[in-house]
Write a protein that holds these residues in place. Structure first.
Motif, PDB file in Angstrom:
ATOM      1  N   VAL A  23      -3.702  -6.211 -17.584  1.00 40.05           N
ATOM      2  CA  VAL A  23      -2.465  -5.424 -17.701  1.00 40.05           C
ATOM      3  C   VAL A  23      -2.548  -4.508 -18.917  1.00 40.05           C
ATOM      4  N   GLU A  24      -3.039  -5.010 -20.037  1.00 38.78           N
ATOM      5  CA  GLU A  24      -3.149  -4.194 -21.250  1.00 38.78           C
ATOM      6  C   GLU A  24      -4.078  -2.996 -21.025  1.00 38.78           C
ATOM      7  N   THR A  82     -15.322  -3.269 -39.151  1.00 33.64           N
ATOM      8  CA  THR A  82     -14.717  -4.363 -38.384  1.00 33.64           C
ATOM      9  C   THR A  82     -15.716  -5.135 -37.530  1.00 33.64           C
ATOM     10  N   GLY A  83     -16.853  -4.534 -37.226  1.00 33.21           N
ATOM     11  CA  GLY A  83     -17.838  -5.175 -36.360  1.00 33.21           C
ATOM     12  C   GLY A  83     -17.518  -5.054 -34.882  1.00 33.21           C
ATOM     13  N   VAL A  84     -16.408  -4.434 -34.558  1.00 33.02           N
ATOM     14  CA  VAL A  84     -16.011  -4.306 -33.161  1.00 33.02           C
ATOM     15  C   VAL A  84     -16.939  -3.311 -32.450  1.00 33.02           C
ATOM     16  N   PRO A 123      -7.287  -2.333 -29.528  1.00 29.63           N
ATOM     17  CA  PRO A 123      -7.101  -1.677 -30.827  1.00 29.63           C
ATOM     18  C   PRO A 123      -5.680  -1.196 -31.119  1.00 29.63           C
ATOM     19  N   GLU A 124      -4.857  -1.055 -30.107  1.00 25.54           N
ATOM     20  CA  GLU A 124      -3.489  -0.595 -30.332  1.00 25.54           C
ATOM     21  C   GLU A 124      -2.520  -1.735 -30.618  1.00 25.54           C
ATOM     22  N   LEU A 125      -3.007  -2.960 -30.558  1.00 30.96           N
ATOM     23  CA  LEU A 125      -2.149  -4.128 -30.792  1.00 30.96           C
ATOM     24  C   LEU A 125      -2.541  -4.836 -32.085  1.00 30.96           C
ATOM     25  N   ASP A 126      -1.584  -5.492 -32.718  1.00 32.66           N
ATOM     26  CA  ASP A 126      -1.890  -6.291 -33.906  1.00 32.66           C
ATOM     27  C   ASP A 126      -2.708  -7.524 -33.536  1.00 32.66           C
TER      28      ASP A 126
END
Length: 167
Positions: A23-24, A82-84, A123-126
């Motif tokens: 959904v996200e 961040t390593g992402v 990335p848009e969420l905490d």
């Protein structure tokens, strides 16, 4: 640096994390509208019948990620801070080389767009959607050192209780 960690002993295999992920990553970001969009999840709950367990498997954003190293177009990059591991759909050619070297088997395919898909840690969420959706807190989002410290303290408490009970 925060990571998504898995506590398999808490997973009940409900797949709430998979649904939240899909959904996200849908256009509408709405559960009911997303049904018609058929968005794809980026993590997988694998059932292990031999142990009667379900285990969420997701991208570990490996240090020196092999998927990044083999990507011939630079569609996969790793953030130095961040390593992402990020994926640029516009550069991806859908060769699946990244999927063939992924140790965890978590790089999927968007067959319609002919590109790879993978966890981006929302990335848009905490807090990543999968973590927020987990009803048993089998997925946790935090700094590994903090989580290890908490686990050591819990283990020490269990040992102390055992020693105290045997006196």
């Amino acid at each position: 640096m925060k990571e998504i960690l898995v506590r398999p002993e808490r997973c009940m295999g409900c797949r709430s994390c998979e649904i939240a992920c899909a959904v996200e990553h849908s256009v509408s970001r709405d559960l009911f509208r997303a049904l018609s969009e058929m968005p794809q999840k980026r993590l997988y709950v694998e059932h292990v019948p031999e142990y009667s367990l379900a285990v969420p498997i997701l991208c570990r954003h490996c240090e020196d990620a092999p998927c990044v190293a083999v990507c011939p177009t630079g569609a996969l990059t790793q953030d130095a801070l961040t390593g992402v591991v990020r994926h640029n759909r516009d550069v991806c050619i859908g060769c699946w080389t990244c999927a063939s070297v992924c140790t965890y088997g978590v790089i999927g395919r968007d067959r319609r767009a002919r590109v790879a898909i993978k966890c981006d840690r929302c990335p848009e969420l905490d807090v990543p959607a999968c973590v927020s959706a987990c009803p048993t807190r089998a997925l946790i989002y935090g700094v590994v050192e903090d989580l290890s410290e908490a686990r050591r303290a819990a283990s020490a408490l269990k040992l102390a209780r055992g020693v105290a009970a045997s006196r």
